[in-house]
Structure formats: C-alpha cells, structure tokens
Enzyme design. Structure first.
Site, PDB file in Angstrom:
ATOM      1  CG  HIS A  19      -1.819   1.178   1.357  1.00  0.00           C
ATOM      2  ND1 HIS A  19      -3.156   1.072   1.683  1.00  0.00           N
ATOM      3  CD2 HIS A  19      -1.603   2.508   1.204  1.00  0.00           C
ATOM      4  CE1 HIS A  19      -3.705   2.275   1.735  1.00  0.00           C
ATOM      5  NE2 HIS A  19      -2.772   3.174   1.449  1.00  0.00           N
TER       6      HIS A  19
ATOM      7  CG  HIS B 146      -0.835   6.891  -1.692  1.00  0.00           C
ATOM      8  ND1 HIS B 146      -2.110   7.038  -2.191  1.00  0.00           N
ATOM      9  CD2 HIS B 146      -0.968   6.236  -0.509  1.00  0.00           C
ATOM     10  CE1 HIS B 146      -2.978   6.505  -1.344  1.00  0.00           C
ATOM     11  NE2 HIS B 146      -2.310   6.019  -0.308  1.00  0.00           N
TER      12      HIS B 146
ATOM     13  CE  LYS C  24      -2.550  11.611  -2.531  1.00  0.00           C
ATOM     14  NZ  LYS C  24      -3.002  10.217  -2.648  1.00  0.00           N
TER      15      LYS C  24
ATOM     16  CG  HIS D  53      -7.229   4.638   1.250  1.00  0.00           C
ATOM     17  ND1 HIS D  53      -6.819   4.020   0.105  1.00  0.00           N
ATOM     18  CD2 HIS D  53      -6.115   5.240   1.770  1.00  0.00           C
ATOM     19  CE1 HIS D  53      -5.526   4.229  -0.071  1.00  0.00           C
ATOM     20  NE2 HIS D  53      -5.065   4.965   0.925  1.00  0.00           N
TER      21      HIS D  53
ATOM     22  CD  GLU E 269      -5.762   7.894   6.280  1.00  0.00           C
ATOM     23  OE1 GLU E 269      -6.275   7.780   5.148  1.00  0.00           O
ATOM     24  OE2 GLU E 269      -4.593   8.290   6.466  1.00  0.00           O
TER      25      GLU E 269
ATOM     26  CG  ASP F 292      -0.372   5.339   3.523  1.00  0.00           C
ATOM     27  OD1 ASP F 292      -0.792   5.302   2.355  1.00  0.00           O
ATOM     28  OD2 ASP F 292      -1.041   5.830   4.460  1.00  0.00           O
ATOM     29  CG  ASN F 293       0.604   9.008   1.697  1.00  0.00           C
ATOM     30  OD1 ASN F 293      -0.142   8.261   2.314  1.00  0.00           O
ATOM     31  ND2 ASN F 293       0.226   9.689   0.656  1.00  0.00           N
TER      32      ASN F 293
HETATM   33 ZN    ZN Z   1      -3.004   5.214   1.491  1.00  0.00          ZN
END
Ligand code: ZN
Length: 439
Positions: free
Chosen positions: A76, A78, A81, A232, A235, A332-333
């Site tokens: 997972h 991104h 971004k 998602h 959150e 994640d990010n």
């Molecule tokens: Zn995410």
C-alpha cells in the site's frame, strides 16, 4: 556499492551458510524464543535450490548468523504523490491539511512529466532497500487521472523483473456514481488494476441510506468486471466512522468472492469493545485482509495544535489476527503532505510497526506481515518465503537477533535479486530538485 562483508558477485550455485531466518518464512523449522531458526540456504540458477539444517553445507559463504529474509512486499503506497512534500507541505500536519495540500498541488502541477520522475524515484528507493513487489494507489478523479494510469502502465512494464507493480484507483466513493465512474472502472479493468475508493466515514456516514446506495453499485462494478477491491476506510479517530463494518456486511450479503484488502480502519480502535469485536468477526467472515500503515497513522491521527497525541492512530492488528484476518504493514505515503518522511524501506516499516503496535515479546510470526502475508493478500506470484523453488530474491542483514536487527537501520544490508547482489545505492534527493524544487 559493494559491502565489505559480502562478495560483489556470486557463482550460479552457492550455499549461504549459517543464516538466521524468521521461522514463519520457512516450510520446516524449529523457532527459538524470538521466532528465528538457523539454516543453510543454497542458491541455484537464480532460485532457492535447497533449505537445509544448519551445518549441512561444508562450503559457501558463512553469514555468521546474520538474518536472511525474502525480499519485501509493500502492499500500500502512493507513488503518484511521492516527493511532493518539498513544494507543497502540509500546513497543519493533520489529515484535512494533507487533503487540502494535495488538492492544491494536483491542480497546479500534476501531469505525466511531473508524475513519472517522482514515481520512478520511489521505485528506485524501494528496489535499493530490498522490495520486490509494490501495490500503489493512484489518485483517480476521472478524467483528470488519465496521466496517473498512463505513467503506471509505462513504469510497470519498464520495471518488470525488478519490481512487480500493481495499481489501485483511489477517489471518494461518490465519484463512482455517473459516467465518469464507469469510465474509471473500465480504465482499471483495462490496466489490470484493482478497484479502490475512499471513505472518511465521519459523522456516521456509514449509517445513512445514501452511503449504502453508493456502496452496492460500487460492488456491482467490481463484480461485472471481475475486479478485486482495495479500500481506504475510516482513516480517522471519529468513533462514528464505521464504513468498514458496512463494507464487510455488504461483501457477506452479496457473496462477493474476489479479494478485498482494507487499509487504515483507524476508528475501530476508538469504538466500544463489543462493537469493534462484531466488526472484526464480520471481516473474518467476509474474508477481508487488513493492511496497516503505522507511520502515516501515527503522524496524522490525534494531531491537534498544542495538544499531545494520546493514541497511536493504528487499528486493532492483534485482534484482527486473532480472528484469522491476515494483517500486513506497508509504507503508505513517502515525502508528501500525508507523511513528510519515509523512503519505501520495508525494514523501517517493520521496525516502526514492531514499536508502534508492540509486535514483540513474543515476535511470533509477524515477519510475514511485510513479506509473505502481503504477497498472498495482493496476489503476487512469488510467495516471498524462503522455500525451494522461490526466486532467489533475498535481503541479508548483519543483525543476528531481533534486538540487533531492530536497533539499527541495517543500511549495510545486501540485496540479492535472481541470485546476484544488486547495487543498493539510494538515489540522491537532489535528483528531484528539477521536478519539485530544492527544499
Ligand atoms: Zn493510502
């Protein structure tokens, strides 16, 4: 970059002797108190040719009890971004602040020429750290998201053999109502992707008939196209956010058969115990898998200016696993408004997950949560276990015990791909200056 403790190249047939491996990643092993086992591993023509009791091999390279793991799976992230943090920081460090920053940055800058070098920078980092498979979410406001999917298809093909890449759509659930939603679902299907959306669930969203009236058609879109789901959900620290429960019960009612992975589901941890237990039971019955993003959750959740955070932001990983729901951890990010740091290093993710979620004493089988479990949950071809026949994609550490492994960043690790050590030099952040500006 050669390592002083390991040769730069390997013969096609070689034993790695005296290795320490998390026992859960072996077919047969006797685990010690830390869940570790000692084995000799033979590499043959780019694959694992044998896994044998310690002392079997009389020649080869002595790892001196250093840990040997399969390459990581980051289930997972991104990548579209990534690295935008320097030009568009999150003004408040909160989840709403992150959303506002991304919306502004996307409108101003996103194009294929902007996304592609950042996306590839992320792949370079992941590869050097020892990751072999990635599932990335792609911002998918249709039709503006066409460049995101074009870049994904190009880089998936360009990186084939180095990183096995999957993509998931992400946009608010309501975006799937109407023609743009159908066009997006078609794009996902044609790109071999996974259908995804996001809910905040705040303010009791899941209990409104309007929410269910969007959720069922979304499931239908996946069913009609034979797509898996990756969502998602929840959150937030708002206990009224219960879209996970709605998703699980919808999957059960419809008899939805394709895999569903759910990410975040933070609000579960702040709900009454009986309610959370009922939702977890529904997730188990629905066959859901959970992916947890501990660094991002700890960064965004519970943040209020002038107030010390009181919770860790993560979902109920131990209770999910006790109920038989597979749990993975992921990056994640990285360096964007949702998380200012991160480098696609799954050993960092594992180390932080151990600390944040207390995956230790005993360590048990949690080593699978960044390797074999996400490989299975995401449906990647290689099992990411140390078993005969698997690709010889390995990460070797000097750390012997779990204490040694987790005390240091393991920056001197060796990454072996298809039986050969690779260059683990990380790309310089300065390479991003021409794209996003210098910090
Ligand atoms: Zn995410």
């Amino acid at each position: 970059m050669t390592k002083p403790w390991f040769p730069a190249t390997l013969p096609a047939d070689i034993w790695l002797r005296n290795a320490t491996v998390p026992a859960t990643l072996l077919d047969e092993a006797t685990a010690d108190a830390e869940g570790l086992a000692r084995v000799d591993v033979r590499l043959t023509a780019g694959r694992i040719g044998a896994v044998a009791p310690i002392g079997t091999a009389s020649d080869g390279i002595d790892l001196d009890r250093g840990q040997l793991w399969p390459c990581f799976v980051d289930g997972h992230v991104h990548l579209d971004k990534t690295q935008t943090g320097p030009r568009q920081p999150n003004a408040t460090g909160t989840h709403p602040g992150a959303k506002a920053a991304v919306i502004a940055d996307r409108a101003r800058h996103y194009s294929e020429a902007d996304i592609e070098p950042r996306f590839e920078f992320g792949l370079q980092c992941a590869y050097a750290h020892g990751t072999a498979a990635i599932r990335t979410h792609l911002d998918s406001y249709w039709p503006a998201a066409k460049p995101h999917w074009a870049v994904f298809r190009r880089l998936r093909d360009a990186w084939a053999g180095r990183i096995d890449l999957q993509a998931v759509s992400i946009c608010p659930l309501e975006r799937f109502a109407g023609d743009d939603g159908i066009a997006l679902a078609n794009e996902v299907a044609e790109s071999g992707g996974i259908l995804g959306m996001t809910t905040t669930g705040e303010g009791g969203q899941a209990s409104s008939p309007a929410f269910q009236a969007l959720l069922d058609p979304f499931f239908s879109m996946a069913e009609e196209r034979g797509l898996s789901l990756d969502l998602h959900l929840d959150e937030t620290g708002d206990p009224t956010s219960r879209t996970l429960d709605a998703v699980a019960r919808t999957a059960i009612r419809r008899g939805f058969k394709a895999p569903i992975q759910v990410g975040h589901v933070c609000s579960l941890s702040v709900q009454p115990d009986d309610d959370a237990a009922a939702t977890i039971a529904a997730c188990a019955e629905a066959g859901l898998t959970v992916i947890n993003l501990p660094m991002c959750n700890m960064y965004l959740q519970g943040r209020q200016e002038g107030r010390t955070p009181r919770w860790r932001g993560i979902t109920m990983v131990h209770e999910f696993r006790a109920a038989g729901v597979p749990v993975s951890f992921a990056s994640d990010n990285c360096s964007d408004p949702f998380y200012a740091y991160g480098d696609y290093d799954m050993m960092e993710v594992y180390r932080e997950a151990v600390r944040i979620a207390q995956l230790d004493h005993p360590f048990g089988t949690w080593a699978a949560s960044v390797t074999a479990t996400p490989a299975a949950s995401c449906g990647f071809a290689d099992p990411r276990r140390i078993v005969v026949g698997a690709v010889a994609d390995l990460v070797l550490f000097r750390g012997r015990s779990m204490t040694e492994l987790l005390a240091r960043p393991q920056s001197d690790r060796v990454v072996i791909r298809n039986g050969q050590p690779i260059d683990t030099a990380l790309p310089d952040f300065r390479a991003m200056d021409a794209v996003v500006g210098a910090p």
